[in-house]
Design a protein around this motif. Structure first.
Motif, short mmCIF file in Angstrom:
data_model
loop_
_atom_site.label_atom_id
_atom_site.label_comp_id
_atom_site.label_asym_id
_atom_site.label_seq_id
_atom_site.Cartn_x
_atom_site.Cartn_y
_atom_site.Cartn_z
N GLY A 63 46.52 43.11 81.77
CA GLY A 63 45.22 43.63 81.35
C GLY A 63 44.72 42.90 80.12
O GLY A 63 45.51 42.41 79.31
N LEU A 64 43.40 42.83 79.99
CA LEU A 64 42.80 42.10 78.88
C LEU A 64 42.02 42.99 77.93
O LEU A 64 42.12 42.84 76.72
CB LEU A 64 41.88 41.00 79.43
N ASP A 97 51.26 38.10 93.61
CA ASP A 97 50.39 37.15 94.28
C ASP A 97 48.91 37.44 94.03
O ASP A 97 48.06 36.80 94.63
CB ASP A 97 50.66 37.12 95.79
N LEU A 98 48.62 38.39 93.16
CA LEU A 98 47.23 38.74 92.84
C LEU A 98 47.13 39.03 91.35
O LEU A 98 47.87 39.87 90.83
CB LEU A 98 46.78 39.96 93.64
N ILE A 99 46.23 38.33 90.67
CA ILE A 99 45.97 38.59 89.26
C ILE A 99 44.55 39.14 89.12
O ILE A 99 43.61 38.60 89.70
CB ILE A 99 46.16 37.32 88.40
N ILE A 100 44.43 40.26 88.42
CA ILE A 100 43.15 40.90 88.18
C ILE A 100 42.80 40.69 86.71
O ILE A 100 43.45 41.24 85.82
CB ILE A 100 43.21 42.40 88.52
N LEU A 101 41.80 39.86 86.47
CA LEU A 101 41.37 39.59 85.10
C LEU A 101 40.46 40.73 84.67
O LEU A 101 39.26 40.72 84.93
CB LEU A 101 40.65 38.25 85.03
N SER A 102 41.03 41.70 84.01
CA SER A 102 40.33 42.94 83.69
C SER A 102 39.90 42.92 82.23
O SER A 102 40.55 43.49 81.36
CB SER A 102 41.23 44.15 83.97
N GLY A 103 38.79 42.24 81.95
CA GLY A 103 38.27 42.22 80.58
C GLY A 103 37.82 40.84 80.17
O GLY A 103 37.87 39.87 80.94
N SER A 128 38.04 38.62 89.40
CA SER A 128 37.38 38.74 88.10
C SER A 128 36.73 40.12 88.02
O SER A 128 35.80 40.42 88.76
CB SER A 128 36.33 37.63 87.95
N MET A 129 37.24 40.95 87.13
CA MET A 129 36.79 42.33 87.04
C MET A 129 35.91 42.51 85.80
O MET A 129 36.35 42.28 84.68
CB MET A 129 38.00 43.27 86.98
N GLY A 130 34.68 42.92 86.02
CA GLY A 130 33.79 43.22 84.91
C GLY A 130 32.86 42.07 84.57
O GLY A 130 33.11 40.90 84.89
N ALA A 131 31.77 42.41 83.88
CA ALA A 131 30.77 41.41 83.52
C ALA A 131 31.29 40.43 82.47
O ALA A 131 30.92 39.25 82.48
CB ALA A 131 29.50 42.10 83.00
#
Length: 219
Positions: A63-64, A97-103, A128-131
């Motif tokens: 998480g970012l 196998d999945l990265i969620i760039l949250s932030g 890519s999660m979020g604006a």
């Protein structure tokens, strides 16, 4: 406690007898053909592998910023992403196998994220999660970088922050891509292909907020 003996449904009993006859070799002719058509499904190895991959993502525990709180809630009882087989978050990139760039992603953090992504299993995907992560959002300054600049992003989830339902929808869209059946865009759904308004002799700009060379409008 009351114990009652009830007979099995007739169709279930018929299926049981047909399965018994099939094992004995007594099912022949039209009955055998009908049994095979109703109960045997054929596919290819590639489609079977894609089905297994699309229904068993292993997201990285990563998480970012504030979007990470929304990401954490998708494994809760309210949304229960385990229904689709995506709840096994892994703490090691070698098991994910999945990265969620949250932030939001800072310039100093980008090389670290890229190194983590390179250590993940192949095939691998990124969301890519979020604006902030997709277009830098409200923090559009020199210290941030969009994820597309250093990582091959498969799906963008808009919002600031997006709700957990939006992230779940993005993961399901990714699953459709992995299965080889991506959902049609709105132009295909509404038969609007070919209605783009492009001036003759001018190529459309890849970004609406970037000036063309030599253009000083607004400077």
């Amino acid at each position: 406690m009351e114990v009652r003996r009830e007979s099995l449904p007739s169709d279930l009993r018929v299926r049981q007898l047909q399965a018994r006859d099939l094992l004995r070799g007594d099912l022949e002719g039209e009955d055998l053909e009908r049994h095979v058509e109703e109960r045997v499904m054929t596919t290819t190895l590639d489609r079977a592998v894609a089905w297994a991959r699309g229904n068993s993502f292993f997201p990285l525990t990563f998480g970012l910023a504030c979007c990470a709180i929304e990401m954490m809630s998708i494994v809760g009882a309210r949304l229960d992403i385990a229904r689709f087989g995506f709840e096994a978050f892994r703490a090691s990139p070698r098991q994910a196998d999945l990265i969620i760039l949250s932030g939001r992603v800072s310039i100093k953090m980008a090389p670290v994220i890229r190194r983590i992504y390179d250590q993940m299993l192949d095939p691998k995907w990124a969301i890519s999660m979020g604006a902030c992560c997709s277009s830098m959002g409200v923090f559009n300054n020199y210290a941030l970088v969009p994820a597309d600049k250093f990582l091959p992003v498969s799906v963008h989830v808009p919002g600031c922050p997006p709700r957990p339902e939006a992230l779940a929808h993005g993961i399901l869209r990714l699953r459709s891509q992995v299965l080889g059946d991506p959902p049609a865009g709105w132009r295909e759904r509404y038969e609007a292909t070919g209605t783009e308004e492009v001036l003759a002799g001018e190529a459309p700009s890849p970004a609406i907020n970037v000036f063309e060379p030599g253009d000083t409008a607004g400077a």
